[in-house]
Enzyme design. Structure first.
Site, short mmCIF file in Angstrom:
data_model
loop_
_atom_site.label_atom_id
_atom_site.label_comp_id
_atom_site.label_asym_id
_atom_site.label_seq_id
_atom_site.Cartn_x
_atom_site.Cartn_y
_atom_site.Cartn_z
N ASP A 1 0.97 -1.03 0.05
CA ASP A 1 0.14 0.12 0.02
C ASP A 1 0.74 1.37 0.06
OD1 ASP A 1 -2.15 1.87 0.52
OD2 ASP A 1 -3.38 0.11 1.02
N HIS B 1 1.89 2.17 -3.16
CA HIS B 1 1.22 2.87 -3.65
C HIS B 1 1.60 4.60 -3.63
CE1 HIS B 1 -2.70 0.06 -3.04
NE2 HIS B 1 -1.59 -0.55 -3.85
#
Length: 317
Positions: A211, A234
């Site tokens: 993430d 991310h």
């Protein structure tokens, strides 16, 4: 030569902490199987109650621990030297038996902490990644809660069930020379998440997760991220903000000399349409993108779970 040796001896004596507490002296086995939490807590109690910047020492062994909270405030600044490995319960069933499914290693109300070494904190998160996120809370492997004057360097944090390092309601934190990693497809495994915290310095670290490499929540000011390599992941994100319509404030965020390699995003700001408040004084400087999907993205229609109804449009400035 005699004078040089004498001088060195004096420097070492002056630099050495006044008191030194080895977890092995408190009954820890360090075999990776025996649960050593009680020994760690006894060692912490003596360390926290000692004066003169004492040191809690974890040698080069493998320690299996249950979720554990190192509680302050302490009488002095505290050093936590980690050379070995700390291993979390292995999967949801083990965690649930131990009664804490929120965090693994937790420091609360500790003001003045120096955590360093070349050890590993392993969240053993694979069992959690294989079940749906709604079936477990945001588990954190290393949490600093309502603490201040935090210094963490040289350690490895890996395979967290979700967030690897959380700064929550803590101020004046310096994180550097860290290695944070979990597989690219491990869900919601943020590298470092910052919430309701001011004055954070993150430097010279590798973060490769499933993430956000660094995620910045609400109530944040004065964050500096320098010389960080992110990927997979991310990107470095501000948000998501304003999910419940609350007023949010984020300011003075500076990211410099960062590299995004094979990331889904690079520099990212994400907010829900229902959010109010401001995000200001944001700087990304000297950034390198290598195979980054969205190098720069500002999303004011973010909807993490999907199905958000359209509301009033807001503009970015």
């Amino acid at each position: 030569m005699v004078l040089v040796l004498a001088t060195l001896t004096w420097i070492i004596a002056e630099a050495a902490p006044a008191k030194y507490f080895n977890v092995m002296d408190y009954g820890a086995k360090g075999d990776g199987v025996t649960e050593d939490s009680a020994a760690f807590l006894r060692a912490w109690s003596d360390t926290c109650n000692a004066e003169g910047e004492p040191t809690l020492f974890v040698p080069r062994k493998q320690f299996f621990l249950r979720p554990i909270t190192f509680l302050g405030p302490c009488k002095s600044k505290v050093h936590f030297v980690l050379l070995g490995g700390l291993f979390a319960p292995n999967g949801p069933e083990e965690w649930k038996k131990l009664g804490d499914t929120v965090k693994f290693i937790d420091f609360e109300y500790v003001n003045g902490l120096y955590m360093r070494g070349f050890g590993v904190i392993n969240g053993r998160g694979k069992g959690w990644w294989d079940i749906h996120c709604r079936d477990h809370p945001q588990l954190q492997t290393l949490r600093f809660h309502k603490s201040s004057d935090i210094h963490v360097s040289n350690i490895v944090v890996k395979d967290s069930p979700q967030i690897h390092i959380l700064l929550m309601g803590s101020n004046d934190a310096e994180l550097q020379d860290l290695h944070i990693e979990s597989p690219e497809l491990s869900p919601n495994t943020d590298g470092i998440h910052i919430q309701a915290t001011n004055n954070v310095f993150i430097n010279n670290s590798f973060i490769g997760v499933g993430d956000d490499c660094v995620s910045i929540g609400d109530g944040i000011s004065n964050v500096n991220v320098t010389y960080v390599t992110c990927g997979p992941g991310h990107g470095i994100s501000i948000g998501s903000l304003g999910k419940s319509g609350e007023v949010v404030n984020v300011s003075n965020i500076h990211v410099r000399h960062a590299t995004f390699k094979g990331t889904q995003n690079g520099a990212r700001i994400k907010s829900y349409q229902t959010g109010r408040g401001e995000v200001r004084d944001i700087e990304f400087t000297d950034i390198t993108f290598i195979d980054a999907g969205n190098p720069i993205i500002i999303d004011q229609y973010y909807c993490g779970g999907g199905g958000c109804p359209p509301t009033v449009s807001q503009s970015a400035s």
